[in-house]
Design a protein around this motif. Structure first.
Motif, mmCIF file in Angstrom:
data_model
loop_
_atom_site.group_PDB
_atom_site.id
_atom_site.type_symbol
_atom_site.label_atom_id
_atom_site.label_comp_id
_atom_site.label_asym_id
_atom_site.label_seq_id
_atom_site.Cartn_x
_atom_site.Cartn_y
_atom_site.Cartn_z
ATOM 1 N N GLY A 1 0.801 -1.211 0.000
ATOM 2 C CA GLY A 1 0.000 0.000 0.000
ATOM 3 C C GLY A 1 0.830 1.255 0.000
ATOM 4 O O GLY A 1 0.312 2.339 -0.266
ATOM 5 N N GLU A 2 2.135 1.109 0.263
ATOM 6 C CA GLU A 2 3.013 2.277 0.282
ATOM 7 C C GLU A 2 4.267 2.069 -0.570
ATOM 8 O O GLU A 2 5.170 2.886 -0.558
ATOM 9 N N MET A 3 4.314 0.973 -1.319
ATOM 10 C CA MET A 3 5.510 0.654 -2.097
ATOM 11 C C MET A 3 5.485 1.382 -3.442
ATOM 12 O O MET A 3 4.432 1.773 -3.941
ATOM 13 N N ARG A 4 6.679 1.553 -4.020
ATOM 14 C CA ARG A 4 6.845 2.194 -5.317
ATOM 15 C C ARG A 4 7.491 1.203 -6.275
ATOM 16 O O ARG A 4 8.503 0.580 -5.952
ATOM 17 N N TRP A 5 6.883 1.032 -7.443
ATOM 18 C CA TRP A 5 7.344 0.118 -8.467
ATOM 19 C C TRP A 5 7.828 0.919 -9.674
ATOM 20 O O TRP A 5 7.324 2.003 -9.948
ATOM 21 N N PRO A 6 8.795 0.388 -10.430
ATOM 22 C CA PRO A 6 9.328 1.166 -11.547
ATOM 23 C C PRO A 6 8.444 1.086 -12.795
ATOM 24 O O PRO A 6 7.889 0.025 -13.112
ATOM 25 N N VAL A 7 8.314 2.210 -13.493
ATOM 26 C CA VAL A 7 7.720 2.195 -14.826
ATOM 27 C C VAL A 7 8.597 1.336 -15.725
ATOM 28 O O VAL A 7 9.818 1.539 -15.798
ATOM 29 N N GLU A 8 8.004 0.376 -16.398
ATOM 30 C CA GLU A 8 8.775 -0.543 -17.239
ATOM 31 C C GLU A 8 7.847 -1.164 -18.272
ATOM 32 O O GLU A 8 6.913 -1.892 -17.915
ATOM 33 N N ALA A 9 8.076 -0.858 -19.516
ATOM 34 C CA ALA A 9 7.226 -1.393 -20.582
ATOM 35 C C ALA A 9 7.267 -2.915 -20.588
ATOM 36 O O ALA A 9 8.335 -3.525 -20.473
ATOM 37 N N GLY A 10 6.095 -3.530 -20.692
ATOM 38 C CA GLY A 10 6.000 -4.979 -20.775
ATOM 39 C C GLY A 10 5.967 -5.692 -19.447
ATOM 40 O O GLY A 10 5.761 -6.913 -19.408
ATOM 41 N N ARG A 11 6.163 -4.976 -18.361
ATOM 42 C CA ARG A 11 6.226 -5.637 -17.050
ATOM 43 C C ARG A 11 4.848 -5.868 -16.434
ATOM 44 O O ARG A 11 4.670 -6.821 -15.662
ATOM 45 N N TYR A 12 3.888 -5.007 -16.769
ATOM 46 C CA TYR A 12 2.610 -5.032 -16.069
ATOM 47 C C TYR A 12 1.457 -5.352 -17.038
ATOM 48 O O TYR A 12 1.543 -5.125 -18.240
#
Length: 356
Positions: A46-57
């Motif tokens: 709920g407080e974590m930050r994930w990297p923008v990354e094409a194809g990951r999500y």
């Protein structure tokens, strides 16, 4: 809750019978200031930050759900199809989860999961809340990153800018942000959520209060849109996307199913013209699947519609008739351009499922 699992949410009622929506989400964010390929930062869900990354999500959505439809529209308008894939759940589900029964073998073809619940449990074992769409799923771990639809949409607009298409519009312009936020402060509780407060009220008084607030706001919007093409400024913004996903379902579902029956949108000249204008704009109507919308509400909500019978009507072909809203001025995408045709066949609305 932020999806259309309302038969669960309907149980959340105050002592006076008012429908209360569960607004507790997994509030992690996907942000541009982390290196692609890095692990998420933070140790608390709920407080974590994930990297923008094409194809990951992968964006898990359902055309039946108005909250998920917001994300579907934003993704299309910003041209993020190549950066973020999309899985589409079917319109009906049980108390446990949205399911991918539209896909071969009843499984999402990318993650291999049958129930969206699996991705929630991969993140939080025995996740205790509703299994909601939209949800952004991390493909390496097949686990939900976030289901906080409002933050998710804003991140698609801002954090994913490196992957926006040429000509992507500014849907949250700086000069109109206060106005957009003010609009949302009353449109969300009385219109977007207001139709649910009407439809799932457990007492007559709660229903009538929600009904009266809904129509007071729709009358207010009718007056506002009589002299202006869009809600804020002279271009489409997130405010229009939020209102569209409710209005486009109104005559087909909310008017009868949720007892919001003072008028139909077709009987309100400004709102009807506004709805047609948006529906005919690329990115809006071409994401709407009316059979799925009706099947979800009328089949899933057995507390409201015990037989599960899905009505054949109404005739929605009027959404394609001339609206003449261009006479009010404005440019749909401002200095940007309309999105092109939907390239992925799996993301096209099936023939006969639109307004034609």
């Amino acid at each position: 809750m932020a999806d259309d699992t309302e038969f669960i949410a309907a149980k959340n009622a105050s002592e006076d019978g008012e429908f209360v929506r569960d607004a507790t989400y997994i509030n992690d964010r996907v942000v541009a200031d982390l290196p692609a390929g890095s692990d998420p930062v933070g140790d608390k869900v709920g407080e974590m930050r994930w990297p923008v990354e094409a194809g990951r999500y992968r964006l898990m959505a359902a055309r039946a759900c108005p909250w998920a439809s917001r994300s579907i529209i934003v993704r299309r308008l910003m041209g993020l199809e190549d950066a973020i894939s999309m899985g589409l759940a079917g319109p009906t589900h049980d108390v446990n989860s949205w399911v991918f029964d539209l896909d071969p073998d009843g499984r999402d073809p990318v993650t291999g999961i049958y129930r969206l619940q699996e991705a929630y449990f991969n993140r939080i074992p025995d996740y205790p809340r509703g299994i909601t769409v939209p949800a952004l799923v991390d493909l390496p771990t097949t686990s939900v990153v976030t289901n906080a639809y409002q933050k998710l949409n804003f991140d698609l607009l801002s954090e994913w800018s490196a992957f926006h298409r040429d000509g992507a519009p500014d849907l949250y312009p700086e000069e109109h942000r206060d106005e957009i936020d003010e609009l949302d402060s009353w449109i969300y509780p009385t219109v977007n959520n207001g139709v649910y407060r009407s439809g799932f009220a457990a007492e007559q008084g709660a229903y009538e209060e929600a009904y009266d607030e809904l129509w007071a706001s729709l009358d207010r919007l009718e007056e506002r849109l009589t002299t202006r093409r869009y809600l804020a400024g002279d271009t489409i913004t997130v405010a229009d996307i939020r209102l569209f996903t409710t209005l486009v379902r109104f005559d087909a579902v909310y008017h009868g199913h949720f007892k919001a029956n003072r008028n139909k949108i077709t009987e309100m000249p400004a709102l009807w013209g506004y709805l047609r204008d948006l529906f005919q704009t690329p990115g809006f109507g071409d994401t709407c699947d009316f059979p799925q919308i009706k099947e979800h509400y009328y089949n899933v909500h057995r507390d409201v519609n015990p037989t599960g019978i899905v009505p054949k009507g109404p005739d929605l072909s009027g959404l394609l008739t001339p609206h003449h809203r261009e006479e009010l001025g404005g440019r749909p995408f401002g200095d940007g351009t309309a999105p092109g045709p939907i390239e992925n066949p799996s993301e096209r609305v099936p023939e006969g499922h639109g307004a034609g």
